[in-house]
Write a protein that holds these residues in place. Structure first.
Motif, short mmCIF file in Angstrom:
data_model
loop_
_atom_site.label_atom_id
_atom_site.label_comp_id
_atom_site.label_asym_id
_atom_site.label_seq_id
_atom_site.Cartn_x
_atom_site.Cartn_y
_atom_site.Cartn_z
N ASN A 1 -3.65 -88.40 -5.47
CA ASN A 1 -4.15 -89.67 -4.95
C ASN A 1 -4.57 -89.63 -3.49
O ASN A 1 -5.56 -90.24 -3.11
CB ASN A 1 -3.09 -90.75 -5.14
N VAL B 1 -7.42 -98.72 -7.04
CA VAL B 1 -7.78 -97.30 -7.10
C VAL B 1 -8.17 -96.75 -5.72
O VAL B 1 -7.91 -95.59 -5.43
CB VAL B 1 -8.94 -97.08 -8.11
N LYS B 2 -8.79 -97.59 -4.90
CA LYS B 2 -9.37 -97.05 -3.65
C LYS B 2 -8.63 -97.43 -2.37
O LYS B 2 -8.91 -96.90 -1.30
CB LYS B 2 -10.83 -97.49 -3.55
N GLY B 3 -7.68 -98.36 -2.47
CA GLY B 3 -6.91 -98.72 -1.28
C GLY B 3 -6.07 -97.53 -0.80
O GLY B 3 -5.67 -96.70 -1.61
N ASP C 1 -7.12 -92.06 1.14
CA ASP C 1 -7.18 -92.09 -0.32
C ASP C 1 -8.38 -91.29 -0.81
O ASP C 1 -9.51 -91.49 -0.35
CB ASP C 1 -7.30 -93.55 -0.78
N TYR D 1 -2.55 -94.98 -9.04
CA TYR D 1 -3.55 -95.26 -8.00
C TYR D 1 -4.76 -94.33 -8.11
O TYR D 1 -5.64 -94.36 -7.27
CB TYR D 1 -2.93 -95.10 -6.61
N CYS D 2 -4.75 -93.45 -9.12
CA CYS D 2 -5.78 -92.40 -9.21
C CYS D 2 -6.94 -92.81 -10.11
O CYS D 2 -6.76 -93.60 -11.04
CB CYS D 2 -5.17 -91.12 -9.77
CA CA Z 1 -6.34 -94.01 -4.98
#
Ligand code: CA
Ligand code: CA
Length: 625
Positions: free
Chosen positions: A253, A301-303, A311, A346-347
């Motif tokens: 991540n 996903v992108k935070g 990230d 989160y990936c």
């Molecule tokens: Ca992420």
């Protein structure tokens, strides 16, 4: 003479330029791999300049397919194919501009190990019992590597500071392999040992060191404060020789702020960009909720996990290849047995499926369990191979089973009720219908990110025995957090450093050594023995490791379930009430069958089932006879 001087300086210049920050990734590769594709990344100032028009490789079986440039001229990507007939060896790779070689390096193809799946890369399964530790906090085998101020930004090691490095290392873990065997452990999982060359970072009101290892700054190097790459290999080989498997902690991540991917990104879109720091919402529901907004999912996903962990945009194909090849490289290079994947929820979802599939293709025996830290069974199951009919299917074999952890804690802590106490376990296991194979889940009572379980249950040894019995007899891969066997305690107050204290005896000069029976108190030895007795029994128990489960409705706070197969039946009975309880065996006839007696695994006493009464607050693991 003059000519010689020029030549001398030309040579010197070549050497100097070679000594600059030049890297080729993967650092080496292997013949005999299933995939014939390999992408080399050269990282060198100006290497991607358009004048560097071509690349030559002259080695039988290795064919140049293409070269790729990115917006940053300090990178050049070389795509090659390696035919199955290719022999191991070294060969030159030349980068050419105007007919002249501007950069040349030697690349090596080694021979892929034939021991994968037998003595190495064996996979972690429900036959295993894993022990999670933090190398910095476990044992210091080499005081000379505690702080390496010439090499790293964080120049200190200080055991008096809970947020600093303490000097524990791989050698320290290696020095205690017999301890794991005494305890009945079969697999060691430790927090990452990959290089974390980060200064201390402000977290809340404390300056934290990267002692936990989750701030990668170079994927291809072990942090020398834990040991060199060779020492990591030595450690894994030593563990394998003692019959112990090894689990590597991986992170896709994010990276640490000081990683070259962040300091000098090949392209801006390797990192998820925000106008100002934006953290993720941490809501795993955004990934599967049929009513979720794109806004929420995008943020998830992108935070950036925290300000100092950029990230990664895992949807970038070059970055994805870099990470997938690194994952394969680390398995083949080090030979560990399984992966634990950090911050999985989160990936980018396509990426994680691709890396899992690539690993499985190269190493059919490798296993993975993923940390989604999900609060519901549906969410846990969503991130692994499941029985849902939904558009996107994850392919990881096992989850870190937070739902069952919370249920077991509730079972120990809450008074029995329709949906409370031990009924939480009953209800959670009933929801196993969602998993393709719940035996692949990692099950646990606590870990390095949670309050220590002994504190959670008010340091109540009776309740602790219930939890330990459940941990070692329920379906899945049990994981013990280091120090639980000596009843280490604490809440994460004010920070998680409180639950990551040094193992007493891991450092020369420690006042007590709890690695030894003599160093442990009577109570601590009771805990150690309770675990080891059951863990060692479990090693050869087909019912507990791979057998089926049957659970019965909780009656009067008494929870009874069975693990069984054709060869063996184990009954686990836990009386969470204060009153003694005499089971009515007609209810349990399906599993009791013709059995007349039961042997208590801990006391080794065999008693008749007829008339059996379990006292209040007691838990027994019994083999039916
Ligand atoms: Ca992420
Ligand atoms: Ca050390």
């Amino acid at each position: 003479m003059k000519k010689n001087i020029v030549l001398f300086f030309a040579i010197l210049f070549t050497v100097v330029s070679f000594a600059q920050d030049v890297s080729v990734y993967p650092t080496h590769w292997w013949t005999g791999m299933k995939s014939t594709q390999l992408q080399l990344m050269i990282r060198k100032v100006g290497i991607g300049n358009p004048a560097n028009k071509s690349v030559t490789i002259n080695y039988p079986g290795v064919k140049l397919l293409s070269i790729q440039r990115v917006e940053n001229p300090n990178y050049l990507f070389i795509n090659v194919s390696i035919q199955p007939s290719t022999k191991p060896g070294k060969f030159p790779v030349k980068v050419i501009a105007n007919g002249k070689t501007t950069y040349e390096f030697t690349y090596e193809l080694k021979s892929k190990s034939k021991q994968n799946g037998t003595t190495r890369v064996r996979g972690i399964t429900s036959t295993d019992f894993s022990y999670l530790l933090m190398p910095d906090r476990f044992a210091n085998g080499n005081p000379a590597n505690d702080a390496l101020p010439d090499l790293y930004r964080d120049k200190t090691a200080d055991r008096n500071n809970k947020f600093a490095r303490h000097g524990g290392d791989l050698k320290g873990v290696q020095d205690h392999l017999d301890y794991f065997n005494e305890l009945g452990i079969t697999a060691i999982w430790f927090t990452p040992v990959t290089e974390n060359d980060m200064p201390k970072m402000r977290e809340g009101s404390f300056d934290m060191a990267g002692y936990h290892g989750y701030w990668f700054t170079d994927h291809y190097n072990v942090d020398k404060r834990f040991g060199t790459n060779d020492e990591y290999k030595t450690f894994i080989n030593a563990a394998h020789q003692k019959g112990l498997k090894v689990i590597q902690d991986a992170i896709y991540n994010h990276i640490g702020l000081e990683h070259w991917i962040n300091r000098d990104p090949p392209a801006k879109d390797w990192i998820n960009q925000w106008p100002e720091f934006t953290g993720p919402n941490h809501r795993e529901e955004t990934m599967f909720d049929p009513y979720a907004s794109k806004f929420d999912k995008n943020n998830m996903v992108k935070g950036w996990f925290v300000k100092h962990l950029p990230d990664l945009n895992l949807a970038n194909p070059l970055l994805a290849t870099y990470l997938i090849q690194h994952a394969i490289w680390s398995v083949e290079e080090f030979g560990f047995d399984g992966f634990r994947i950090d911050t999985y929820k989160y990936c980018d979802e396509t990426f994680v499926n691709n890396v899992n599939a690539a690993l499985k293709s190269e190493f059919p025996t490798i296993t993975t369990f993923v940390e989604a830290w999900a609060n519901t069974v549906v969410a846990n199951a969503y991130f692994v191979d499941n029985n849902f009919k939904i558009p996107f299917k994850h392919n990881a074999p096992g989850a870190i089973d937070f739902s069952l952890c919370f249920a077991m804690q509730a079972g120990m802590n809450q008074p029995f009720g329709w949906t409370e106490g031990v009924n939480r376990i009953y209800m959670t296991l009933a929801q196993d219908i969602v998993y393709k194979n719940p035996l692949n889940n990692c099950i646990f009572l606590d870990n390095h990110d949670m309050d220590r379980v002994f504190s959670v249950i008010g340091e109540d040894w009776s309740k602790m025995k219930w939890g330990l019995n459940w941990l070692l007899t329920m379906r899945g891969i049990p994981q013990l957090y280091y120090g639980t066997e000596i009843l280490m305690k604490n809440f994460k107050n004010p920070t998680d450093a409180e639950v990551r204290l040094d193992f007493p005896g891991g450092w020369a000069g420690d006042s007590v050594n709890k690695f030894t029976r003599e160093g442990r108190s009577t109570k601590e030895n009771e805990a150690f023995d309770h675990i080891s007795k059951l863990a060692i029994f479990r090693k050869t128990s087909s019912a507990l490791t791979t057998g089926k489960t049957m659970q019965f409705i909780v009656r009067d706070g008494v929870y009874i379930y069975f693990r069984y197969d054709d060869r063996q039946t184990i009954m686990i009975i836990t009386n969470t009430s204060d009153r003694a309880y005499k089971p009515d065996w007609t209810i349990y006839q399906e599993r009791i069958g013709a059995f007349k007696n039961a042997r208590n695994i801990h006391s080794n006493k065999t008693i008749a089932l007829e008339g059996m009464e379990i006292p209040g607050k007691e838990s027994w693991v019994m083999e039916l006879k």
